[in-house]
Enzyme design. Structure first.
Site, mmCIF file in Angstrom:
data_model
loop_
_atom_site.group_PDB
_atom_site.id
_atom_site.type_symbol
_atom_site.label_atom_id
_atom_site.label_comp_id
_atom_site.label_asym_id
_atom_site.label_seq_id
_atom_site.Cartn_x
_atom_site.Cartn_y
_atom_site.Cartn_z
ATOM 1 N N ARG A 232 1.022 -1.173 -0.158
ATOM 2 C CA ARG A 232 -0.045 0.021 -0.073
ATOM 3 C C ARG A 232 0.907 1.197 0.000
ATOM 4 N NH1 ARG A 232 -3.419 -2.608 -1.554
ATOM 5 N NH2 ARG A 232 -5.472 -2.876 -0.886
ATOM 6 N N GLU A 261 -3.810 7.845 -4.465
ATOM 7 C CA GLU A 261 -4.193 7.312 -5.943
ATOM 8 C C GLU A 261 -5.606 7.851 -6.221
ATOM 9 O OE1 GLU A 261 -4.143 2.840 -5.496
ATOM 10 O OE2 GLU A 261 -2.111 3.122 -4.872
ATOM 11 N N HIS A 279 -1.190 0.654 -9.935
ATOM 12 C CA HIS A 279 -2.060 -0.109 -9.336
ATOM 13 C C HIS A 279 -2.709 -1.513 -10.051
ATOM 14 C CE1 HIS A 279 -4.028 -0.815 -5.085
ATOM 15 N NE2 HIS A 279 -3.937 -2.067 -5.363
#
Ligand code: NAP
Ligand code: 8YV
Length: 322
Positions: A232, A261, A279
């Site tokens: 993360r 993000e 991602h």
């Protein structure tokens, strides 16, 4: 119990297969986002949520009949799980079905970062090979490296197994050592960073892991050091990382996840010694389909059997009356 009329709320965007699978047996109510919290009579009998994103405490409080939150993803940092646990609401996630895909991507990102393969492809595509000659030699290589895994759970172990085949040394840091493994265990993250030259982050994003990859850890990794993050973005102090990459405190970084993000700092994108992915570690059709099925199957199992298939450890509940 018949599951046909049970109402399932889906806040925000989610893989279409989740919607299709849920619509076979449930009434699906879609809203644009969890913020602001929806206020309507329809919310009074919502009993399940399927989500890829955030479920704040306020949304749980607005749904008096809510029993289960099925998260699309193994990481459930978007769901306020402590609040769910306190209210007796079950949270499920999607472990295992994405483990091998994410481990594959982690290795790809590691090689891209070290050997500059995306940049080499751009060199070819832009006609520079024929105009200017060979792509410059990559300053970094996987050969002779010692790789430290920050996290050695399902995905961390799958990455370690792949790394064994590459003939590199492997070490790790977790809160408690795993039995029966030959990898060197380090009780602190700074200790791991000092012992390796390549750090792969694959821990969950929690309050405890937040910004733990900081100045001290990056300095310990050293000037030949490479950071790979497939866990993360919250685990890495992004401004500290940018500074370390700019000033040669470490040599490079490969990142699939970011603090905010989908915003990625311009300063990071401007750096030549990073490899950046949006991602995508689990983002193949087959793996996302398996994740979607597990979201729908968790909700179906909850109402049919009284148990979720893959509840998270904080909410080991069974359905009242089941
Ligand atoms: P997992 O099996 O639960 O493994 C988590 C690992 O992290 C365990 O080894 C755990 O060991 C360690 N850990 C947890 N908290 C820690 C702490 N405070 N300090 C040190 N180690 C800690 O989870 P997983 O299935 O491998 O997934 C890991 C994470 O990867 C997910 O939570 C998600 O955030 C991320 N992920 C990202 C993508 C992507 O698309 N980039 C895809 C899938 C998953 P201890 O409990 O012993 O500390
Ligand atoms: C997904 C992930 O991209 O499983 C996770 O924790 O980060 C990824 O597999 C994400 O959860 C869905 O948007």
């Amino acid at each position: 119990m018949s599951a046909t009329r049970i109402r399932v709320l889906v806040p925000g965007k989610i893989n279409q297969r989740v919607i299709d699978r849920l619509a076979e047996r449930f009434e699906v109510v879609r809203i644009e986002s969890a913020d602001p919290v929806p206020v309507s009579a329809q919310m009074q009998d919502v009993r399940a949520i399927a989500v890829s994103g955030r479920v704040p405490a306020a949304l749980m409080d607005a749904l008096p009949q809510l029993e289960i939150i099925a998260n699309f993803g193994v990481g459930y940092d978007g769901v306020e799980v402590g609040h769910a646990a306190a209210k007796g609401i079950t949270v499920s996630n999607t472990p295992d079905v994405l483990t091998e895909e994410v481990a594959d991507t982690a290795i790809g990102l590691l090689l891209n970062t070290l050997r500059q393969l995306p940049q080499a492809e751009q060199w070819l595509r832009r006609g520079r090979w024929s105009r200017e000659g060979a792509f410059p030699l990559s300053p970094l290589s996987l050969r002779g490296r010692t790789v430290g895994l920050y996290g050695l759970g399902r995905i961390g172990l799958a990455i370690a197994k792949r790394l064994e085949a590459f003939g590199v040394s492997i070490a790790y840091h977790t809160r408690s050592p795993r039995e029966g493994l030959a990898y060197a265990y380090h009780p602190t993250l700074a200790g791991l960073a000092a012992a390796v030259d390549t750090l792969v982050v694959i821990v969950p994003g929690t309050e405890v892991t937040q910004r733990t990859v900081n100045d001290e850890v990056l300095s310990a990794l050293g000037s030949n050091g490479v950071l790979i993050n497939v866990g993360r973005g919250s685990t890495v102090d992004e401004p500290a990382l940018i500074k370390a990459l700019r000033t040669g405190v470490i040599a490079g970084a490969g990142l699939d996840v970011f603090e905010n993000e989908p915003q990625v700092p311009e300063a990071l994108m401007a750096l030549p010694n990073v490899s950046l992915l949006p991602h995508v570690a689990s983002a193949s059709v087959a793996t996302r389909n398996a994740m979607a099925d597990l979201v729908a199957d968790n909700i179906a199992a909850w109402f049919e059997t009284g148990k979720a298939l893959t509840p998270v450890p904080e909410t080991p509940f069974t359905r009242r009356g089941a």
